[in-house]
Design a protein around this motif. Structure first.
Motif, PDB file in Angstrom:
ATOM      1  N   ALA A 190       1.306   9.286  -5.854  1.00 37.82           N
ATOM      2  CA  ALA A 190       1.699  10.657  -5.515  1.00 37.82           C
ATOM      3  C   ALA A 190       2.688  11.212  -6.529  1.00 37.82           C
ATOM      4  CB  ALA A 190       2.294  10.692  -4.110  1.00 37.82           C
ATOM      5  N   ALA A 248       0.795   4.030  -2.934  1.00 37.04           N
ATOM      6  CA  ALA A 248       0.506   5.426  -2.592  1.00 37.04           C
ATOM      7  C   ALA A 248       1.631   6.342  -3.052  1.00 37.04           C
ATOM      8  CB  ALA A 248       0.286   5.563  -1.096  1.00 37.04           C
ATOM      9  N   TYR A 291       0.823  -1.206   0.000  1.00 34.35           N
ATOM     10  CA  TYR A 291       0.000   0.000   0.000  1.00 34.35           C
ATOM     11  C   TYR A 291       0.858   1.258   0.000  1.00 34.35           C
ATOM     12  CZ  TYR A 291      -3.946  -3.048   1.081  1.00 34.35           C
ATOM     13  OH  TYR A 291      -4.902  -4.027   1.043  1.00 34.35           O
ATOM     14  N   THR A 292       1.969   1.212   0.718  1.00 37.89           N
ATOM     15  CA  THR A 292       2.873   2.360   0.765  1.00 37.89           C
ATOM     16  C   THR A 292       3.491   2.615  -0.599  1.00 37.89           C
ATOM     17  OG1 THR A 292       3.359   1.877   3.077  1.00 37.89           O
ATOM     18  CG2 THR A 292       4.895   3.320   1.928  1.00 37.89           C
TER      19      THR A 292
END
Length: 94
Positions: free
Chosen positions: A13, A9, A5-6
């Motif tokens: 971004a 994300a 998930y990191t």
């Protein structure tokens, strides 16, 4: 799973930031006669790679490409396809 998930994300971004910057750059180039512009294909590819929400938001804020149906219909369509893909993946793995 948290690292996945990191990474996702962080990718979103970065691609969103790049998409917004390229859109602003193209708008600035449009004001300078003879200045080389960013191809429309590049803007759409950046949207398809994950920068669609940022691209649409910036386009509306700076009023860039808002008269082009290719962008005002195409980018929301890309967002819907991306949303459907995320929904399908979440359903598949949950």
């Amino acid at each position: 799973m948290r690292i996945v998930y990191t990474v996702i994300a962080a990718y979103l971004a970065v691609i969103s930031l790049i998409s917004a910057a390229v859109c602003v750059y193209d708008k600035r180039c449009s004001k300078i006669p003879g200045r080389r512009r960013v191809p429309e294909k590049t803007l759409l590819i950046l949207s398809a790679l994950g920068g669609s929400v940022a691209m649409l938001t910036v386009m509306l804020l700076i009023r860039h490409k808002t008269r082009h149906a290719k962008f005002m219909v195409g980018i929301p369509a890309i967002i819907l396809v991306q949303y459907a893909a995320v929904w399908a993946v979440v359903r598949l793995f949950s």
